[in-house]
Design a protein around this motif. Structure first.
Motif, mmCIF file in Angstrom:
data_model
loop_
_atom_site.group_PDB
_atom_site.id
_atom_site.type_symbol
_atom_site.label_atom_id
_atom_site.label_comp_id
_atom_site.label_asym_id
_atom_site.label_seq_id
_atom_site.Cartn_x
_atom_site.Cartn_y
_atom_site.Cartn_z
ATOM 1 N N SER A 141 0.789 -1.112 0.115
ATOM 2 C CA SER A 141 -0.031 -0.013 -0.142
ATOM 3 C C SER A 141 0.806 1.141 0.007
ATOM 4 O O SER A 141 2.024 1.112 0.466
ATOM 5 N N TYR A 142 0.317 2.241 -0.591
ATOM 6 C CA TYR A 142 1.039 3.551 -0.556
ATOM 7 C C TYR A 142 0.293 4.618 0.376
ATOM 8 O O TYR A 142 -1.250 4.308 0.414
ATOM 9 N N PRO A 143 0.551 5.151 1.424
ATOM 10 C CA PRO A 143 -0.152 5.812 2.390
ATOM 11 C C PRO A 143 -1.125 6.964 1.885
ATOM 12 O O PRO A 143 -0.720 7.517 0.908
ATOM 13 N N ILE A 144 -2.333 6.785 2.312
ATOM 14 C CA ILE A 144 -3.251 7.715 1.710
ATOM 15 C C ILE A 144 -4.421 7.728 2.814
ATOM 16 O O ILE A 144 -4.813 6.743 3.383
ATOM 17 N N THR A 145 -4.924 8.998 2.935
ATOM 18 C CA THR A 145 -6.047 9.059 3.844
ATOM 19 C C THR A 145 -7.112 8.823 3.066
ATOM 20 O O THR A 145 -7.370 9.102 2.005
ATOM 21 N N PRO A 146 -8.329 8.142 3.772
ATOM 22 C CA PRO A 146 -8.468 7.408 5.113
ATOM 23 C C PRO A 146 -7.981 5.880 5.289
ATOM 24 O O PRO A 146 -8.619 5.243 5.980
ATOM 25 N N ALA A 147 -7.143 5.612 4.422
ATOM 26 C CA ALA A 147 -6.849 4.074 4.420
ATOM 27 C C ALA A 147 -5.571 3.546 5.101
ATOM 28 O O ALA A 147 -5.180 2.497 5.318
ATOM 29 N N SER A 148 -4.935 4.552 5.376
ATOM 30 C CA SER A 148 -3.418 4.319 5.811
ATOM 31 C C SER A 148 -3.301 3.455 7.091
ATOM 32 O O SER A 148 -2.634 2.758 7.556
ATOM 33 N N ASP A 149 -4.499 3.529 7.902
ATOM 34 C CA ASP A 149 -4.457 2.973 9.252
ATOM 35 C C ASP A 149 -4.710 1.356 9.009
ATOM 36 O O ASP A 149 -4.260 0.596 9.984
ATOM 37 N N ILE A 150 -5.204 0.856 7.854
ATOM 38 C CA ILE A 150 -4.959 -0.469 7.469
ATOM 39 C C ILE A 150 -3.541 -0.851 7.438
ATOM 40 O O ILE A 150 -3.300 -1.943 7.988
ATOM 41 N N LEU A 151 -2.761 -0.182 6.933
ATOM 42 C CA LEU A 151 -1.259 -0.392 6.582
ATOM 43 C C LEU A 151 -0.671 -0.404 8.040
ATOM 44 O O LEU A 151 0.032 -1.435 8.294
ATOM 45 N N HIS A 152 -0.963 0.619 8.848
ATOM 46 C CA HIS A 152 -0.454 0.745 10.053
ATOM 47 C C HIS A 152 -0.765 -0.505 11.252
ATOM 48 O O HIS A 152 -0.089 -1.174 11.575
ATOM 49 N N SER A 153 -2.128 -0.869 10.990
ATOM 50 C CA SER A 153 -2.353 -2.146 11.744
ATOM 51 C C SER A 153 -1.676 -3.406 11.379
ATOM 52 O O SER A 153 -1.249 -4.234 12.220
ATOM 53 N N LEU A 154 -1.754 -3.862 9.959
ATOM 54 C CA LEU A 154 -0.997 -4.851 9.503
ATOM 55 C C LEU A 154 0.405 -4.895 9.460
ATOM 56 O O LEU A 154 0.960 -6.068 9.935
ATOM 57 N N ALA A 155 1.063 -3.717 9.615
ATOM 58 C CA ALA A 155 2.561 -3.679 9.911
ATOM 59 C C ALA A 155 2.931 -4.217 11.147
ATOM 60 O O ALA A 155 3.985 -4.690 11.370
ATOM 61 N N ALA A 156 1.945 -3.964 12.162
ATOM 62 C CA ALA A 156 2.146 -4.386 13.378
ATOM 63 C C ALA A 156 1.778 -5.863 13.966
ATOM 64 O O ALA A 156 1.722 -6.243 14.945
#
Lengths: 650, 339
Positions: free
Chosen positions: A276-291
């Motif tokens: 994913s490429y950071p973009i509002t309002p989807a970035s939180d999915i990337l943040h959650s999965l990265a953890a």
């Protein structure tokens, strides 16, 4: 706000309420999102049903004190089942003049407005855009409409922390907790959940015990202020809701999507590769999965939207579950690559957390205006499977379902969430194998292994081609975006073959309908009006339809989770109602599809104001349509005028 | 009887697919294809363990002609697709075939980032300084003033140096060769053995739209005067008679004649393929400025690969937090019971 009996607790009478809507508003640096989420957690834990709507500015820190920089958080909490964050605000907490200006018109007549009086000085009033010498708190028109409480929160907070030895700046940062404490008192909530959070977060995680202690102190000081001053004559209580028994937690849509994708990968015994490429309002999915790497999740922050989808396609080709997440403008950039996945018939999940468009549009505001982009926004005839969650809690199931379809049919699937669902939170009954056996069914994966039987574009009973993974001996093959010959998968420019492959790509999507449940109306199976919706409008539509039915109207609601293909019985269901109303947060995209597919004269209620529907807006449209006051227009738009309609002075 | 445990030895022929090759007769791509097939056999690579990924353009037809796994993706995006393949299965041997339009124009961004991340990909960029598949427009590597269908009065754009770009993008292996040159297989072989992203520019003759663009590097009478064959630790000597060399003068390269004015081999610039500053300097030497163009390995520095580091983070997370448990995940955060 429905009011009830009054009793007395402590030194103040407590009014029993059915539900209430509280709105925290302040500068984007004021910690309003934290105050809001804490209020939500506490309310959920003491047994209320809750629904939230965070509202933040597009700029990270717009100039302090300006209306552009106001950050807000709306919570509806109730003693009964609720589906929306609420129409009218019962209590507004305005931490500065800009917050007051931005949200005062959302408050019901007679509603409570707690303002941080310390901040209503000349400079802040000017920053909010009020004219010189004007203070709305002195304006009778507000005083008559609302119960305004002028509390010098900044000063009282500073006084309560004067002995901590902390700097003035650090002390000021605690004022959101002071305000939260006061609102906890006003709505009769316990402090322990937030105290626990503050000690965990600041004390243990950030190793700042002094900060934790100061925040707790501020919280308690705000609470005690409510108790001891004569300012508030009553407080409110909202009883526990009668909710299906079970274990619950609060969940946002983006958290739900992340957890659903991880769960699906587990059920398929595959690795999740989220690019994913950071973009509002989807970035939180990337943040959650990265953890969540301990689930075998691999996340890639790509160099751009196109790389993100291409890497996901590469991962699927190599035998794992490739997923990419984005929002509207990113979906536009991914179109060509999504067509590559359609052509190469690979499983791929594309999550689009929709936001206001076109172009960069309204990055932090919600909209449902990418349906036609998802459906048709690619070159050539390129049908794709589209599904949409109806609420934050629904996101887990929808993500699992998307992966199930993608693998079973060897097909790309677009999930259309939206900013409201992605950031909004609600209680989620935590599923387990006993309560949700279907959800936990393993996802069957069939990899080709036998060279004697292998055909690159051979097909099974669902028209899916075999998934032959690099590394498998004897199955070496080449795929790509050029048209492929049926069965062999060789490049083919043959005209009859192209007709056949185009038809197959359509039939492959239609085949998915064999596996999706029939659409069940909420209400009766026939009647005067069917209100048809999709995605995040579910809560508002169901609430409006329930209200209309209580008034004796012959109205039902139906909700489409599967946008393409649609449930097989949808045409038949539509035919059993005299009229069809389709409320959407766009200018009529599902309506266009429904009219085209079923030749139904569906009417639209269409709103693109960056906010979800108010229940009353849908109720109003229902009445208009059933009372023959609609006229000959195809669609109507809820008025942007608010109650009272007067412009805030200044 | 003991089972035959010996692996079959593959030849170049085993790497040929059953597809008819559709490049124009006389295209430089044929020579490169043959050399790649030979190198794959020589390196002992397996067909099933190898993936060729390409974008769009004449060179991007390459995967169809290899009897390996192959993905003919979309214009410019091969490095991104290949990165996904590597993330999903680091054990695969993944090659990217691209061209000067595909890799440097529409896909320039992906090339930069694949190199920067050091994804273990072998990227072969066929540079013919023209758009062939779209029938002859100038490309990002076309020389200034180049007259083509889309630049009838001459291109007004400066060409990009693929190698300078690759070095600036932190590539861990950078090399160059020519489609018909005797050293091409050795260069491809070294790229194939490199652990990390390997970038190889291959001068390739488009005999239809840009014929003889690289004749100065292929003409047997003149080529040795126009190229320098780089050897690690050796002085930069070139010329048909190996009598010319490159010397540094005030931080700039200059051509000198060995023996003239007392110049000895020791006075010349020595190649050090571990030195990225030197590699960059070499990448700036161009025929149009009167320099011989270096060929061979400019730079190589093994480094950790992206996909291995990613896999290690997953392994470390599992080690420190235990294998992820769905029930625990669902039940994380603040939970509460409703009776």
């Amino acid at each position: 706000m429905t009011s009830g009996v009054t009793k007395t607790a402590g030194n103040k009478p407590v009014k029993e309420m059915g539900s209430a809507v509280v709105f925290f508003a302040g500068d984007s640096g004021d910690g309003m999102q934290l105050a809001g989420t804490q209020f939500t957690d506490t309310s959920a834990i003491i047994g209320n049903d809750v629904a939230t709507l965070p509202d933040f500015p597009a700029e990270i820190r717009a100039p302090a004190g300006t209306v552009a920089g106001v950050s807000g958080f709306q919570i509806n909490f109730a003693a009964s089942d609720i589906h929306t964050p609420g129409d009218r605000v019962n209590a507004l907490i305005a931490m500065n003049p800009a917050a007051f200006k931005a949200h005062i018109e959302d408050v019901e007549v007679g509603g409570i407005v707690v303002v941080n009086d310390s901040e209503f000085d000349k400079i802040n009033l000017r920053k909010a855009g009020y004219s010189e010498g004007y203070n709305p708190l002195d304006d009778e028109k507000y005083g008559q409409r609302f119960k305004i409480y002028r509390v010098p929160i900044t000063r009282l907070n500073a006084e309560s922390l004067a002995t901590t030895g902390m700097g003035a700046k650090d002390i000021e940062r605690c004022k959101n907790m002071w305000a939260l404490g006061l609102i906890y008192w006003l709505y009769d909530r316990p402090l322990d959940t937030t105290v626990g959070y503050l000690n965990d977060y600041f004390g243990k995680k950030k190793k700042l015990p002094a900060v934790a202690e100061a925040n707790v102190k501020a919280l308690q000081a705000g609470f005690h202020f409510g108790e001891t001053t004569e300012m508030f004559t009553a407080r409110f209580h909202i009883a526990r809701a009668t909710i299906t028994p079970g274990k619950y937690r609060k969940i946002t849509g983006n958290e739900g999507l992340a957890m659903g994708l991880v769960a699906a990968a587990k059920l398929a015994a595959k690795q999740l590769v989220y690019c994913s490429y950071p973009i509002t309002p989807a970035s939180d999915i990337l943040h959650s999965l990265a953890a969540m790497k301990n689930f075998g999740v691999k996340t890639m922050q790509a160099e751009d939207e196109i790389a993100a989808v291409c890497a996901a396609i590469g991962a699927s080709f190599a035998g794992q579950i490739g997923v990419t997440g984005t929002s509207g403008p990113g979906l536009a950039l991914k179109s060509e690559a999504i067509n590559l996945a359609i052509m190469t018939e690979l499983p791929l999940i594309v999550v689009n957390v929709q936001r206001g468009g076109p172009s960069t549009g309204l990055p932090t505001k919600t909209e449902q205006s990418d349906l036609l982009q998802a459906m048709y926004g690619r070159n050539g005839d390129s049908p794709i499977v589209i599904i949409a969650p109806q609420s934050p809690a629904d996101c887990v199931e929808v993500a699992i379902e998307a992966v199930r379809i993608a693998i079973r049919h060897m097909i790309p699937v677009i999930i259309l969430a939206d900013g409201y669902i992605g950031n909004g939170a609600e209680p989620w009954r935590i599923p387990n194998e006993t309560t949700h056996p279907d959800l936990f069914k393993p996802i069957e994966v069939k990899h080709a292994t036998d060279p004697a039987k292998y055909q690159v574009y051979g097909r099974d009973e669902n028209l899916a081609r075999p998934w032959a993974v690099p590394g498998t001996p004897g199955l070496m093959h080449r795929i790509g975006g050029l048209e492929k010959q049926d069965i062999t998968g060789n490049v083919s420019y043959d005209s009859a073959n192209h007709q056949r492959m185009t038809d197959l790509r359509r039939l492959r999507v239609e085949k998915v309908a064999d596996f999706i449940p029939a659409i069940e109306p909420h209400g009766d199976n026939s009647g005067d009006l069917l209100v048809l919706g999709w995605g995040g409008t579910y809560g508002s539509i169901v609430t409006a339809v329930e209200n209309a039915r209580q008034k004796g109207l012959r109205v039902s609601a139906a909700h489409l989770r599967y946008l393409n293909p649609m449930p097989k019985n949808l045409g038949e269901l539509l035919s059993r109602f005299k009229k069809v109303l389709i409320p959407e947060l766009n200018t009529g995209q599902l309506r266009l599809l429904i009219r085209g597919k079923f030749l139904v004269d569906a009417k639209g209620l269409n709103k693109v104001q960056g906010k979800p529907f108010l229940v009353e807006e849908i109720e109003h449209a229902i009445h208009k349509l059933l009372n023959n006051e609609w006229g000959d227009q195809d669609s109507i738009t809820p008025s942007t005028e608010t109650l009272g309609a007067e412009e805030a002075a200044g | 009887m003991p089972a035959n445990t010996e692996l079959p030895v593959l030849t170049a022929k085993d790497f040929a697919s059953d597809q008819d090759i559709r490049w124009c007769p006389g295209c430089g791509d044929y020579a490169i294809l043959n050399q790649v097939r030979k190198v794959m056999a020589k390196l002992g690579r397996t067909r099933e363990g190898t993936v060729f990924v390409s974008g769009i353009g004449c060179s991007s037809r390459f995967p169809y002609y290899m009897n390996t796994y192959g993905f003919h993706s979309i214009h410019g995006r091969a490095p991104a697709v290949a990165t996904g393949v590597k993330i999903a299965n680091p054990a695969l041997d993944v090659w990217v075939v691209t061209g000067d339009g595909d890799g440097l124009s529409i896909g320039g961004n992906h090339l930069i980032h694949a190199l920067r991340r050091n994804v273990n990909l072998k990227i072969l960029l066929f540079n013919n300084r023209i758009y062939g598949l779209t029938k002859g427009q100038y490309s990002p590597t076309s020389e200034e003033g180049k007259k083509t269908k889309s630049s009838p009065m001459g291109s007004i754009e400066l060409p990009i140096s693929p190698l300078s770009l690759a070095i600036a993008a932190e590539a861990s292996f950078v090399a160059r060769s020519v489609d018909v040159d005797k050293d091409l297989p050795a260069v491809i072989e070294r790229a194939g053995m490199h652990n990390g992203s390997a970038f190889v520019e291959i001068y390739q003759d488009c005999n239809i739209f840009n014929h003889k663009a690289f004749e100065y590097t292929t003409d047997k009478d003149t080529k040795e005067d126009n190229i320098i064959r780089l050897e690690h630790g050796k002085p930069l000597i070139f010329g048909k008679n190996r009598d010319k060399g490159i010397r540094l003068h005030e931080h700039k390269p200059e051509i000198v004649k060995i023996g003239e004015g007392g110049i000895k081999e020791d006075d010349l610039l020595f190649h050090d393929e571990k030195d990225d500053s030197l590699a960059f300097l070499l990448s700036r030497m161009s025929h149009s400025d009167g320099f011989p163009e270096p060929m061979g390995v400019f730079y190589t520095a093994p480094d950790d690969c992206y996909e291995d580091l990613l896999a290690k983070q997953v392994a470390d997370a599992i080690k420190s937090r235990g294998e992820g448990d769905l029930e625990a995940l669902f039940n994380s955060g603040e939970t509460y019971e409703v009776a």
